[in-house]
Design an enzyme around this catalytic site. Structure first.
Site, PDB file in Angstrom:
ATOM      1  CB  THR A 177       0.386  -4.186   6.082  1.00 14.73           C
ATOM      2  OG1 THR A 177      -0.998  -4.053   5.470  1.00 14.73           O
ATOM      3  CG2 THR A 177       0.958  -2.672   6.373  1.00 14.73           C
ATOM      4  CG  ASP A 178      -2.770  -7.669   3.106  1.00 13.63           C
ATOM      5  OD1 ASP A 178      -3.048  -6.768   4.082  1.00 13.63           O
ATOM      6  OD2 ASP A 178      -3.276  -7.599   2.007  1.00 13.63           O
TER       7      ASP A 178
ATOM      8  CB  SER B  19       2.689  -8.077   0.967  1.00 14.27           C
ATOM      9  OG  SER B  19       1.531  -8.010   1.548  1.00 14.27           O
TER      10      SER B  19
ATOM     11  CB  THR C 126      -0.879  -0.008   1.454  1.00 16.03           C
ATOM     12  OG1 THR C 126      -1.819  -1.065   1.114  1.00 16.03           O
ATOM     13  CG2 THR C 126      -1.675   1.113   1.380  1.00 16.03           C
TER      14      THR C 126
HETATM   15  N1  ASP Z   1      -2.744  -5.571   0.274  1.00 16.86           N
HETATM   16  C1  ASP Z   1      -1.738  -4.600   0.659  1.00 16.86           C
HETATM   17  C2  ASP Z   1      -0.255  -5.310   0.671  1.00 16.86           C
HETATM   18  O1  ASP Z   1      -0.094  -6.180   1.565  1.00 16.86           O
HETATM   19  C3  ASP Z   1      -1.887  -4.155   2.062  1.00 16.86           C
HETATM   20  C4  ASP Z   1      -0.961  -3.328   2.443  1.00 16.86           C
HETATM   21  O2  ASP Z   1       0.069  -3.080   2.208  1.00 16.86           O
HETATM   22  O3  ASP Z   1      -1.493  -2.514   3.585  1.00 16.86           O
HETATM   23  O4  ASP Z   1       0.418  -5.469  -0.309  1.00 16.86           O
END
Ligand code: ASP
Length: 325
Positions: free
Chosen positions: A85-86, A54, A12
């Site tokens: 974050t995932d 991710s 993100t």
């Molecule tokens: N879907 C995103 C990822 O993990 C979520 C994030 O980065 O917060 O790449």
């Protein structure tokens, strides 16, 4: 001034809006340009390792990231990885096993909102991460919303709020408040770093639910060398699966019991449904390790050896604060 290598992987933090939803697109130079204050305390070079949501990160990417760190290790004082974050907690745990005993900070960060969004948490998280990587000795860790969490202890506990990560069964290593690092746990990495270059992909996870039919454990046999069974409470296995478990263990599979309960971990010795697993089958258990650490540690241990005793020893050796039992 400290020299930092900023490694971008997507997520993100680097995303822009597209017709189909957020997708990573910013380069690490563009990310760095959003935190000009970093110039006051560090010199930063950048590398784009990948540019992925991710969700698409795999063990191959973890090995590539560890390889970039190993190649550049002598030239930099610290490393900051921007990551979605995932699956960040998996990458942080995997790097904890692939790069052991580092005193140079290897900091993972990201954000819940893209860096160009007005109410973003990305600029604070990136600046805090560069600051921590420049200021402190540390192993692999996550810096997020002011929390510095050991790479083996992080779990994403909120899907939308800024404080997305919680340190499970272990205190934060430090907090960062208004740009000041407040350290709670001193750096306990005594050695020169040791890099590993192999991970087994043949690890599977089975989450138990009441009423799942017999045959599920047996169906895993051909697909894995290591099976993690996420059980209930302090741990146990329904009677229904004992014969299949016998077959798995006789076939030489490494079976690890873990728990679906987020806090305080497993203890198979407490109940008959768990005790027999240790007595009869000699199963491993995750104790207070996070699921992310259990998965990546088993991949790492199976990647280093095929000898059951060595796998067992590697799995039970505490690394980067992952295991207190
Ligand atoms: N879907 C995103 C990822 O993990 C979520 C994030 O980065 O917060 O790449």
């Amino acid at each position: 001034m400290k020299n930092i290598l900023l490694i971008a992987t997507g997520g993100t933090i680097a995303s822009r809006k597209t017709q189909d939803g957020l997708a990573p697109s910013l380069t690490p130079q563009e990310l760095l340009a959003r935190v000009p204050a970093a110039r006051e305390f560090c010199r930063v070079d950048t590398v784009q390792a990948m540019n992925l949501d991710s969700t698409n990160i795999t063990p191959d990417h973890w090995l590539r990231l560890a390889g970039i760190i190993e190649e550049n290790y002598p030239r930099y004082d610290g490393f900051v990885l921007c990551h979605g974050t995932d699956t960040m907690a998996y990458t942080a745990a995997a790097l904890s096993y692939l790069v052991r005993g580092t005193r140079k900070p290897i900091v993972l960060t990201g954000s819940q909102k893209p860096i160009d969004q007005e109410d973003t948490d990305a600029r604070t998280n990136l600046l805090d991460s560069l600051r921590f990587a420049s200021a402190a000795e540390s192993g692999v860790c996550i810096v997020f919303e002011g929390h510095v969490i050991a790479g083996t202890r992080a779990h994403k506990t909120r899907s939308k709020s800024y404080n997305a990560f919680t340190s499970i069964n272990f205190p934060d290593l430090a907090n960062i408040r208004d740009g000041r690092v407040v350290r709670y746990i001193p750096c306990a990495q005594p050695e020169e770093p040791r890099f590993s270059h192999t991970l087994s992909r043949r690890v599977m996870l089975l989450k138990l639910i009441p009423g799942m039919p017999a045959g599920v454990l047996a169906s895993m046999q051909d697909r894995c060398d290591g099976l993690i069974i996420e059980s209930y409470g302090v741990g146990g296995i329904p009677d229904l699966y004992l014969d299949e478990l016998d077959q798995l263990v006789s076939a030489g599979k490494t079976v690890v019991m873990s728990t679906q309960v987020a806090q305080e971990g497993s203890d198979l010795s407490v109940y008959q449904v768990g005790h027999r697993l240790k007595e009869r089958y000699g199963l491993l258990e995750s104790y207070d390790m996070t699921l992310e650490s259990t998965v990546t540690k088993l991949m790492w241990a199976l990647g280093q050896s095929a000898v059951p005793e060595t796998i067992r020893r590697l799995f039970m050796t505490p690394i980067n604060y992952d295991l207190l039992f």
